[in-house]
Enzyme design. Sequence first.
Site, PDB file in Angstrom:
ATOM      1  N   TYR A   1       0.859  -1.192   0.000  1.00 12.63           N
ATOM      2  CA  TYR A   1       0.000   0.000   0.000  1.00 12.63           C
ATOM      3  C   TYR A   1       0.886   1.230   0.000  1.00 12.63           C
ATOM      4  O   TYR A   1       1.797   1.351   0.819  1.00 12.63           O
ATOM      5  CB  TYR A   1      -0.891  -0.006   1.236  1.00 12.63           C
ATOM      6  CG  TYR A   1      -1.773   1.221   1.371  1.00 12.63           C
ATOM      7  CD1 TYR A   1      -2.840   1.432   0.503  1.00 12.63           C
ATOM      8  CD2 TYR A   1      -1.551   2.154   2.380  1.00 12.63           C
ATOM      9  CE1 TYR A   1      -3.648   2.545   0.630  1.00 12.63           C
ATOM     10  CE2 TYR A   1      -2.363   3.270   2.515  1.00 12.63           C
ATOM     11  CZ  TYR A   1      -3.408   3.465   1.635  1.00 12.63           C
ATOM     12  OH  TYR A   1      -4.215   4.569   1.765  1.00 12.63           O
TER      13      TYR A   1
ATOM     14  N   LYS B   1       5.089   9.237   9.077  1.00 19.31           N
ATOM     15  CA  LYS B   1       4.850   8.685  10.404  1.00 19.31           C
ATOM     16  C   LYS B   1       5.872   9.145  11.444  1.00 19.31           C
ATOM     17  O   LYS B   1       5.741  10.232  11.987  1.00 19.31           O
ATOM     18  CB  LYS B   1       4.733   7.170  10.329  1.00 19.31           C
ATOM     19  CG  LYS B   1       3.556   6.726   9.437  1.00 19.31           C
ATOM     20  CD  LYS B   1       3.334   5.239   9.475  1.00 19.31           C
ATOM     21  CE  LYS B   1       2.239   4.803   8.519  1.00 19.31           C
ATOM     22  NZ  LYS B   1       0.888   5.205   8.916  1.00 19.31           N
TER      23      LYS B   1
ATOM     24  N   ASP C   1       9.560   2.810  -0.534  1.00 20.51           N
ATOM     25  CA  ASP C   1       8.560   3.485   0.294  1.00 20.51           C
ATOM     26  C   ASP C   1       8.826   3.153   1.761  1.00 20.51           C
ATOM     27  O   ASP C   1       8.629   2.023   2.207  1.00 20.51           O
ATOM     28  CB  ASP C   1       7.166   3.027  -0.119  1.00 20.51           C
ATOM     29  CG  ASP C   1       6.049   3.702   0.658  1.00 20.51           C
ATOM     30  OD1 ASP C   1       6.348   4.436   1.626  1.00 20.51           O
ATOM     31  OD2 ASP C   1       4.881   3.483   0.320  1.00 20.51           O
TER      32      ASP C   1
END
Length: 442
Positions: A150, A277, A245
């Site tokens: 994702y 994050k 990523d």
Amino acid sequence: MTTATISTSTAASRALFDRARAVTPGGVNSPVRAFNAVGGTPRFITSASGAWLTDADGNDYVDLICSWGPMLLGHAHPEVQAQVMAAVARGTSYGTPTQPEVELAEEIVARTPVERVRFVSSGTEATMSAIRLARGATGRDLVVKFAGCYHGHVDPLLAEAGSGVATLAVPGTSGVPASSAAETLVLPYNDRDAVRAAFAAHGPRIACLITEATPGNMGVVPPEPGFNAFLAETCRTHGALFISDEVMTGFRATAQGGWGLDGAVECWVPDLMTFGKVMGGGFPAAAFGGRSDLMAHLAPEGPVYQAGTLSGNPVATTAGLATLRLATPEVYAHLDATATTIRDAVAEHLGAAGVPHTVQTAGTMFSVFFTGGPVRDFATASRTDTRAYAAFFHSMLDQGVYLPPSAYEAWFVSAAHDDRAVSTIIDALPAAAAAAATAGGR
């Protein structure tokens, strides 16, 4: 053995959920929060401190999602809070360059192989911008990704995505134009032959290959030894760019992120990386970066346009900078030890209860799959017993432990997870394993 449970009252959360559904689709602002995959009432959290969450009914929970990764140091860390409050006192947004964004960029460059960084406000923005940059730099359009990875809700990247998309069984391309989906090749993860075949057939059209450094959105599925190095070399051979990523793994899996697990050892370097994050310290902040020559394609130096009113926000960059500076080797050692203790205990109790399971790790991150292993791709991750997981989840929740409300997610610990927090988790496991054993196999 009788296991104590916390108050079962959810009246306040239920009332808030009813109000939310009247004004917000599904009552939530990110789908997995709705508890659709596990059932029951989502808990509305009113405060958090250290390793603990408190909901609207006054129930306390040990937190094993840590805001889906960012809270490396725990909630409301006093030093981070102090620096954030000082930043707020100076103003919340200027729309100008600021010193904290320069210092945070320097910190990221010092920890990773990137040479220059551009800040954005979300992980989705980071991956979207990195792909735009890759297309602009190569003059090509095709993107390669892996099923189960994702990379945010960018149109071409929602094809066979993991995370909430897997949990909710949403068609990967719903609402995405066919022309956009047609520019994405989706391959099975950890499959070198599939990668070779894709590049043999489409090499001159491929702008980039994007992958999670260690996938965590179908649960933690580590790359097989040498796989990331193979991807980097394949891209280089065909003139495509390799995008790693690290929105989830960056500064979470290790001090150097997922790249610290294999990149430094196997001597491969991505062309571009994305972050989020942890680097935001709990605020909406993300970034993408890479080689200086590639980043020079971005406006105002080059023709690839990217902008954002709140990019590099002074409060968010202050929080991220404080978090990274406090993330010492001792912090990572504590995270490793805590994660090891918890995952070993989970495996022990699920095994004793006869529940098929596989525990997989990526540095300080780990996942528990309710299926036999190993889990090496999206197909094997999809075999997890979601009914068994839902029963396990609710038993843990009733005993004061907040797990991801999805069977396809990573579990996270923080530097604030102390003996009391760990004991609360371990004490809840026998009943939860028994509940999973009863519910599983259907």
